[in-house]
Design an enzyme around this catalytic site. Structure first.
Site, mmCIF file in Angstrom:
data_model
loop_
_atom_site.group_PDB
_atom_site.id
_atom_site.type_symbol
_atom_site.label_atom_id
_atom_site.label_comp_id
_atom_site.label_asym_id
_atom_site.label_seq_id
_atom_site.Cartn_x
_atom_site.Cartn_y
_atom_site.Cartn_z
ATOM 1 N N GLY A 109 7.381 -1.242 -5.701
ATOM 2 C CA GLY A 109 8.512 -0.922 -5.161
ATOM 3 C C GLY A 109 9.481 0.105 -6.202
ATOM 4 N N GLN A 115 16.627 5.255 -8.306
ATOM 5 C CA GLN A 115 15.636 5.190 -9.233
ATOM 6 C C GLN A 115 15.327 6.234 -9.451
ATOM 7 O OE1 GLN A 115 13.001 1.396 -8.227
ATOM 8 N NE2 GLN A 115 12.544 1.807 -10.208
ATOM 9 N N CYS A 146 10.088 -3.464 -14.373
ATOM 10 C CA CYS A 146 10.965 -2.378 -13.126
ATOM 11 C C CYS A 146 9.489 -0.615 -13.566
ATOM 12 C CB CYS A 146 11.853 -2.599 -13.274
ATOM 13 S SG CYS A 146 12.596 -1.277 -12.728
ATOM 14 N N LEU A 147 9.814 0.181 -12.776
ATOM 15 C CA LEU A 147 9.565 1.422 -13.584
ATOM 16 C C LEU A 147 10.570 2.602 -14.374
ATOM 17 C CD1 LEU A 147 8.008 2.653 -9.841
ATOM 18 C CD2 LEU A 147 6.684 2.066 -11.768
ATOM 19 N N HIS A 169 14.213 -7.861 -5.903
ATOM 20 C CA HIS A 169 13.922 -7.073 -6.742
ATOM 21 C C HIS A 169 14.611 -5.698 -6.390
ATOM 22 C CE1 HIS A 169 11.963 -4.926 -11.242
ATOM 23 N NE2 HIS A 169 12.465 -3.381 -10.091
ATOM 24 N N GLU A 170 13.857 -5.268 -5.186
ATOM 25 C CA GLU A 170 14.527 -3.596 -4.831
ATOM 26 C C GLU A 170 15.460 -3.833 -4.339
ATOM 27 O OE1 GLU A 170 12.577 -1.353 -5.916
ATOM 28 O OE2 GLU A 170 10.610 -2.392 -6.706
ATOM 29 N N HIS A 187 18.786 -3.189 -6.700
ATOM 30 C CA HIS A 187 18.554 -2.298 -7.210
ATOM 31 C C HIS A 187 19.958 -1.434 -6.688
ATOM 32 C CE1 HIS A 187 15.598 -1.270 -10.301
ATOM 33 N NE2 HIS A 187 14.648 -1.435 -9.690
HETATM 34 ZN ZN ZN Z 1 13.150 -2.111 -10.425
#
Ligand code: ZN
Length: 158
Positions: A47, A52, A91-92, A133-134, A137
């Site tokens: 995701g 991000q 997480c990226l 999670h997304e 953000h």
């Molecule tokens: Zn993340």
């Protein structure tokens, strides 16, 4: 294919609240396409959210490898959540770190797709975790804020 640069932990952009999309224009479509390219590149993530890649709009995408495939969320809302699951997250934008996070085990979310049509999705397990999670953000919240035991682990090899 177009990759976007990832915004990393420490950048104040990740802590800002994103604004709703008021018009699904070609820039938003390009954003969705680029986010998918960026997420799938090197199989890095399941995701990614617009902040991000430096865009403070309420947009995220997920693909947990199930039958749903890629799901794009524009102006999402989590309308119902229940249950609890504790599991490992990464997480990226927070490379090399992981921790245990408690998430709802069941969520119902609604959003617009890229055609501007509203859809509702019921999710459990990993997909529910990923949506939460997304969604975080979009409000400037990172998974490391939610560590169940306050511990953050380093995954990078010594
Ligand atoms: Zn993340």
């Amino acid at each position: 294919m177009a990759l976007r640069n990832l915004v990393l932990e420490g950048d104040p952009l990740l802590r800002k609240k994103s604004r709703p999309v008021d018009e699904i224009n070609p820039r938003i479509i390009k954003l969705l396409d680029d986010m998918a390219d960026t997420m799938y590149y090197d199989n890095r993530g399941v995701g990614i959210a617009a902040p991000q890649v430096g865009v403070l709009r309420r947009v995220f995408i997920v693909d947990v490898g199930d039958d749903n495939g890629l799901i794009e969320f524009i102006n999402p809302e989590i309308v119902e959540k229940s249950g609890s699951q504790v599991g490992n997250e990464g997480c990226l934008s927070v490379p090399g770190k992981t921790c245990e996070v408690d998430r709802p085990d069941h969520v119902i979310a609604k959003a617009l797709n890229r055609n501007g049509e509203e859809f509702t999705i019921e999710a459990t397990g990993l997909l529910a975790r990923c949506i939460c999670h997304e969604y975080d953000h979009l409000d400037g919240i990172l998974f490391i804020d939610r560590s169940v035991d306050g511990k953050i682990y380093n995954t990078e090899e010594e």
